[in-house]
Design an enzyme around this catalytic site. Structure first.
Site, PDB file in Angstrom:
ATOM      1  N   ILE A  51       0.893  -1.164   0.000  1.00 39.62           N
ATOM      2  CA  ILE A  51       0.000   0.000   0.000  1.00 39.62           C
ATOM      3  C   ILE A  51       0.930   1.211   0.000  1.00 39.62           C
ATOM      4  CG2 ILE A  51      -0.209  -0.121   2.553  1.00 39.62           C
ATOM      5  CD1 ILE A  51      -2.929   1.230   2.332  1.00 39.62           C
ATOM      6  N   SER A  52       0.659   2.182  -0.869  1.00 32.81           N
ATOM      7  CA  SER A  52       1.573   3.319  -1.015  1.00 32.81           C
ATOM      8  C   SER A  52       1.563   4.212   0.227  1.00 32.81           C
ATOM      9  CB  SER A  52       1.190   4.145  -2.245  1.00 32.81           C
ATOM     10  OG  SER A  52       1.165   3.348  -3.393  1.00 32.81           O
ATOM     11  N   GLN A  53       2.680   4.935   0.399  1.00 29.59           N
ATOM     12  CA  GLN A  53       2.812   5.946   1.453  1.00 29.59           C
ATOM     13  C   GLN A  53       1.671   6.973   1.316  1.00 29.59           C
ATOM     14  OE1 GLN A  53       5.943   8.634   0.499  1.00 29.59           O
ATOM     15  NE2 GLN A  53       6.406   9.155   2.620  1.00 29.59           N
TER      16      GLN A  53
END
Ligand code: SAM
Length: 204
Positions: A51-53
């Site tokens: 999951i992206s930052q």
């Protein structure tokens, strides 16, 4: 997260900030790391994916410039969090994931929180979704050596594409606006995404 990570780094679109305040990020991370759901980093979601930052989700979303009427295509559903943020800001979101288990899990989260304007698809997102094209906005949340040609084709004139382009382990975030079949490119922040694997991406 919004006040300490996004606003100080320059995210200023109030609709994006509001969407990121309202979408429950903790529902999109594995239970084992739920205490870190709002931390300032990308995190593992299984299947060797991430999951992206939060900041990366915010800047990519802000660059799309959504007003609320758009049909948006996301390549790389992953956890589903980015799609949920987009769904709060656009009329309709189509999201494609190549790993079926991730797509199924994300779709169950969309249902659980009543997001009925997201359509989850399984397949090679580098081919886009010709049956649902054209799109006002396209976002690729995986690293690609070049912008896949089918996606350029499926973007409306005046539409915006946001995509990390570069080498396998380092890319630059590009905002590309389509005008008269030409892409006008702006270069933004350096970034590192997992690879986009498919016919118009990496081989594997
Ligand atoms: N947007 C996601 C989120 O909010 O959690 C993060 C995406 S993760 C960084 C990248 C995702 O792209 C992975 O789930 C990966 O399986 C997917 N992916 C890679 N190549 C793909 C392709 N050709 N088509 C669709 N999905 C792809």
């Amino acid at each position: 997260m919004v006040d300490t990570q996004l606003v100080p780094r320059g995210i200023s679109d109030v609709r994006v900030l509001e969407a990121m305040r309202s979408v429950p990020r903790h529902l999109f991370v594995p239970d084992a790391i739920i205490d870190s759901a709002y931390a300032d980093m990308a995190m593992p979601i299984g299947e060797n994916q991430t999951i992206s930052q939060p900041y990366m989700v915010a800047i990519m979303t802000e660059l799309l410039g959504l007003k609320g009427y758009e049909k948006v295509l996301e390549i790389g559903t992953g956890s589903g969090y980015q799609a949920a943020v987009l769904a709060a800001l656009a009329k309709e979101v189509h999201t494609i994931e190549r790993i079926p288990a991730l797509s199924v899990r994300a779709a169950s989260k969309f249902r659980a929180i009543g997001l009925d304007n997201i359509f989850a698809h399984v397949g090679d997102g580098t081919l886009g979704l010709p049956e649902n094209a054209p799109f006002d906005g396209i976002i690729i949340t995986a690293a690609t050596p070049d912008i896949p040609a089918p996606l350029i084709e499926q973007l409306k004139d005046g539409g915006i594409m946001v995509v990390p382009v570069g080498e396998r382990y380092s890319q630059v975030l590009i905002k590309a606006t389509k005008r008269n079949n030409t892409l006008l490119k702006e270069y933004h922040t350096p970034c590192v995404f997992v690879p986009l694997i498919g016919e118009f991406g990496w081989n594997g």
